[in-house]
Design a protein around this motif. Structure first.
Motif, PDB file in Angstrom:
ATOM      1  N   VAL A 291       0.833  -1.204   0.000  1.00 56.15           N
ATOM      2  CA  VAL A 291       0.000   0.000   0.000  1.00 56.15           C
ATOM      3  C   VAL A 291       0.870   1.257   0.000  1.00 56.15           C
ATOM      4  N   ILE A 292       1.663   1.435   1.046  1.00 54.25           N
ATOM      5  CA  ILE A 292       2.470   2.650   1.173  1.00 54.25           C
ATOM      6  C   ILE A 292       3.538   2.727   0.086  1.00 54.25           C
ATOM      7  N   ALA A 293       4.270   1.635  -0.121  1.00 53.61           N
ATOM      8  CA  ALA A 293       5.359   1.649  -1.112  1.00 53.61           C
ATOM      9  C   ALA A 293       4.865   1.965  -2.527  1.00 53.61           C
ATOM     10  N   PRO A 294       3.805   1.315  -3.022  1.00 52.72           N
ATOM     11  CA  PRO A 294       3.345   1.696  -4.372  1.00 52.72           C
ATOM     12  C   PRO A 294       2.768   3.104  -4.436  1.00 52.72           C
ATOM     13  N   LEU A 295       2.170   3.581  -3.343  1.00 56.48           N
ATOM     14  CA  LEU A 295       1.682   4.964  -3.337  1.00 56.48           C
ATOM     15  C   LEU A 295       2.843   5.936  -3.463  1.00 56.48           C
ATOM     16  N   TRP A 296       3.952   5.655  -2.786  1.00 57.41           N
ATOM     17  CA  TRP A 296       5.146   6.489  -2.934  1.00 57.41           C
ATOM     18  C   TRP A 296       5.644   6.462  -4.374  1.00 57.41           C
ATOM     19  N   ALA A 297       5.625   5.277  -4.989  1.00 57.91           N
ATOM     20  CA  ALA A 297       6.089   5.172  -6.369  1.00 57.91           C
ATOM     21  C   ALA A 297       5.207   5.987  -7.308  1.00 57.91           C
ATOM     22  N   LEU A 298       3.900   5.917  -7.113  1.00 63.57           N
ATOM     23  CA  LEU A 298       2.980   6.691  -7.946  1.00 63.57           C
ATOM     24  C   LEU A 298       3.097   8.187  -7.675  1.00 63.57           C
ATOM     25  N   ALA A 299       3.492   8.550  -6.459  1.00 66.89           N
ATOM     26  CA  ALA A 299       3.604   9.965  -6.090  1.00 66.89           C
ATOM     27  C   ALA A 299       4.799  10.645  -6.737  1.00 66.89           C
ATOM     28  N   ARG A 300       5.828   9.900  -7.075  1.00 69.39           N
ATOM     29  CA  ARG A 300       7.045  10.466  -7.691  1.00 69.39           C
ATOM     30  C   ARG A 300       7.568  11.671  -6.891  1.00 69.39           C
ATOM     31  N   PRO A 301       8.009  11.455  -5.638  1.00 65.03           N
ATOM     32  CA  PRO A 301       8.418  12.589  -4.805  1.00 65.03           C
ATOM     33  C   PRO A 301       9.826  13.115  -5.063  1.00 65.03           C
ATOM     34  N   LEU A 302      10.606  12.426  -5.894  1.00 61.06           N
ATOM     35  CA  LEU A 302      11.999  12.843  -6.088  1.00 61.06           C
ATOM     36  C   LEU A 302      12.138  14.269  -6.619  1.00 61.06           C
ATOM     37  N   PRO A 303      11.332  14.724  -7.587  1.00 63.90           N
ATOM     38  CA  PRO A 303      11.493  16.111  -8.044  1.00 63.90           C
ATOM     39  C   PRO A 303      11.308  17.132  -6.930  1.00 63.90           C
ATOM     40  N   GLN A 304      10.385  16.864  -6.018  1.00 63.73           N
ATOM     41  CA  GLN A 304      10.150  17.798  -4.911  1.00 63.73           C
ATOM     42  C   GLN A 304      11.313  17.756  -3.917  1.00 63.73           C
ATOM     43  N   TRP A 305      11.795  16.567  -3.592  1.00 62.07           N
ATOM     44  CA  TRP A 305      12.926  16.463  -2.674  1.00 62.07           C
ATOM     45  C   TRP A 305      14.193  17.049  -3.297  1.00 62.07           C
ATOM     46  N   ARG A 306      14.399  16.796  -4.571  1.00 66.91           N
ATOM     47  CA  ARG A 306      15.575  17.358  -5.246  1.00 66.91           C
ATOM     48  C   ARG A 306      15.469  18.872  -5.343  1.00 66.91           C
ATOM     49  N   GLY A 307      14.248  19.368  -5.503  1.00 71.69           N
ATOM     50  CA  GLY A 307      14.063  20.809  -5.615  1.00 71.69           C
ATOM     51  C   GLY A 307      14.431  21.558  -4.360  1.00 71.69           C
ATOM     52  N   ILE A 308      14.309  20.902  -3.204  1.00 72.37           N
ATOM     53  CA  ILE A 308      14.609  21.598  -1.950  1.00 72.37           C
ATOM     54  C   ILE A 308      16.011  21.276  -1.437  1.00 72.37           C
ATOM     55  N   THR A 309      16.546  20.082  -1.773  1.00 67.82           N
ATOM     56  CA  THR A 309      17.876  19.710  -1.271  1.00 67.82           C
ATOM     57  C   THR A 309      19.000  20.149  -2.199  1.00 67.82           C
ATOM     58  N   GLY A 310      18.671  20.426  -3.473  1.00 72.76           N
ATOM     59  CA  GLY A 310      19.704  20.871  -4.401  1.00 72.76           C
ATOM     60  C   GLY A 310      20.776  19.807  -4.619  1.00 72.76           C
ATOM     61  N   ARG A 311      22.021  20.240  -4.635  1.00 71.88           N
ATOM     62  CA  ARG A 311      23.124  19.324  -4.880  1.00 71.88           C
ATOM     63  C   ARG A 311      23.508  18.523  -3.643  1.00 71.88           C
ATOM     64  N   PHE A 312      22.985  18.886  -2.488  1.00 74.18           N
ATOM     65  CA  PHE A 312      23.394  18.250  -1.235  1.00 74.18           C
ATOM     66  C   PHE A 312      23.149  16.743  -1.262  1.00 74.18           C
ATOM     67  N   ALA A 313      21.970  16.328  -1.711  1.00 71.73           N
ATOM     68  CA  ALA A 313      21.617  14.908  -1.728  1.00 71.73           C
ATOM     69  C   ALA A 313      21.573  14.333  -3.143  1.00 71.73           C
ATOM     70  N   GLN A 314      22.209  15.013  -4.088  1.00 74.72           N
ATOM     71  CA  GLN A 314      22.158  14.565  -5.478  1.00 74.72           C
ATOM     72  C   GLN A 314      22.661  13.135  -5.672  1.00 74.72           C
ATOM     73  N   PRO A 315      23.757  12.710  -5.009  1.00 78.37           N
ATOM     74  CA  PRO A 315      24.194  11.319  -5.182  1.00 78.37           C
ATOM     75  C   PRO A 315      23.128  10.301  -4.782  1.00 78.37           C
ATOM     76  N   LEU A 316      22.364  10.616  -3.740  1.00 82.12           N
ATOM     77  CA  LEU A 316      21.303   9.700  -3.304  1.00 82.12           C
ATOM     78  C   LEU A 316      20.217   9.592  -4.358  1.00 82.12           C
ATOM     79  N   TRP A 317      19.745  10.745  -4.859  1.00 78.59           N
ATOM     80  CA  TRP A 317      18.677  10.715  -5.863  1.00 78.59           C
ATOM     81  C   TRP A 317      19.161  10.053  -7.159  1.00 78.59           C
ATOM     82  N   THR A 318      20.404  10.300  -7.530  1.00 77.20           N
ATOM     83  CA  THR A 318      20.949   9.671  -8.736  1.00 77.20           C
ATOM     84  C   THR A 318      21.016   8.162  -8.583  1.00 77.20           C
ATOM     85  N   GLY A 319      21.421   7.710  -7.390  1.00 72.63           N
ATOM     86  CA  GLY A 319      21.487   6.274  -7.134  1.00 72.63           C
ATOM     87  C   GLY A 319      20.117   5.613  -7.203  1.00 72.63           C
ATOM     88  N   ILE A 320      19.100   6.289  -6.682  1.00 69.90           N
ATOM     89  CA  ILE A 320      17.742   5.743  -6.733  1.00 69.90           C
ATOM     90  C   ILE A 320      17.254   5.655  -8.172  1.00 69.90           C
TER      91      ILE A 320
END
Length: 282
Positions: free
Chosen positions: A108-137
């Motif tokens: 339930v929760i995991a597929p909802l997260w997948a459908l939500a596509r939250p990476l653009p929002q998290w990347r938009g606020i973290t900038g380059r700080f967490a870029q390696p994490l988002w790239t790895g995902i």
């Protein structure tokens, strides 16, 4: 938009407040008599609140679709309910409630997260700080079968008797168990639900593999004649837990596989229609 954001912010604020309100009646309450022993729950609450807050802030820079935002906030509400609500206390003494909690994480929760596509929002606020994490995902999402194997291994490992009981007796391991289910489940559903046309056969294979091995585990629990997780847990409750994994879980995987196949066939049909139209024009 302002009209719809106010209730949403209020709902989020109320939910986050519920995480930290005193709950002396709950064995896993954050502010009971043994606060130091509840450090894993406090850390979990901080991580959940931070992920939610970063998404809300990131949504101001990268506005998500309404359906994606609803999926994300709905998933986060379920996380709070599953981890800090009464279901976590019921899971301590009931195998079926423990399985219900696990299935909420996985199907339930995991597929909802997948459908939500939250990476653009998290990347938009973290900038380059967490870029390696988002790239790895993002790179991991290219390998649906591999992620299905990883997620499957996590499911089986944490349902072995020793680790199952360990997670119940130790809150640090309990929190780590939840994190494993949620993170690997999110990666798995991300890879299969967001698969491109070339990856669709792998995505379908990944879903089929997961359907088969979770069904097998559910069948083992359902037809088991002895309690696998200690004498204090009834065989009947364990059998109910197996049915919860076997039937609702199998249905969700079938729906997910059907949705993937439908998207694939729809794309093929559109290409054929486009090709036929170009031939007529030519």
């Amino acid at each position: 938009m302002p009209v719809t954001r106010l209730p949403l912010r209020r709902a989020i604020a109320i939910t986050l407040a519920a995480i930290v309100l005193p709950a002396p009646a709950h064995a896993h309450g954050l502010f009971d008599a043994h606060l130091l022993d509840r450090a894993p729950l406090l850390l979990t609450a901080v991580v959940v609140a931070a992920a939610w807050l970063l998404y809300v802030l990131g949504a101001r820079k990268v506005p998500p679709r309404r359906s994606e935002a609803l999926c994300f906030h709905g998933a986060m509400l379920l996380v709070v309910f599953s981890v800090f609500g009464p279901i976590d206390d019921w899971a301590e003494t009931s195998t079926s409630w423990h399985m219900t909690q696990h299935m909420l994480f996985i199907i339930v929760i995991a597929p909802l997260w997948a459908l939500a596509r939250p990476l653009p929002q998290w990347r938009g606020i973290t900038g380059r700080f967490a870029q390696p994490l988002w790239t790895g995902i993002m790179r991991a999402g290219r390998y649906p079968t591999l992620l299905a194997l990883l997620h499957g291994a996590i499911i089986w490992i944490w349902h072995t008797p020793k680790l199952y009981v360990l997670a119940l007796d130790n809150l640090w391991w309990h929190a780590f168990e939840h994190a494993c289910f949620l993170f690997t489940g999110w990666l798995f559903w991300w890879s299969v639900l967001r698969a491109n046309p070339k990856q669709t056969p792998q995505a379908l294979m990944a879903v089929l593999l997961t359907l088969m091995h979770t069904g097998l585990l559910g069948a083992l629990l359902t037809f088991g004649s002895v309690s696998f997780y200690g004498e204090g847990r009834s065989v009947e409750d364990q059998q109910l837990a197996g049915l919860i994994m076997w039937v609702p879980g199998g249905l969700i995987y079938l729906i997910g596989g059907g949705w993937i196949a439908w998207r694939w066939l729809t794309r093929m049909w559109r290409r054929q229609q486009t090709g036929a139209a170009q031939e007529e024009l030519g």
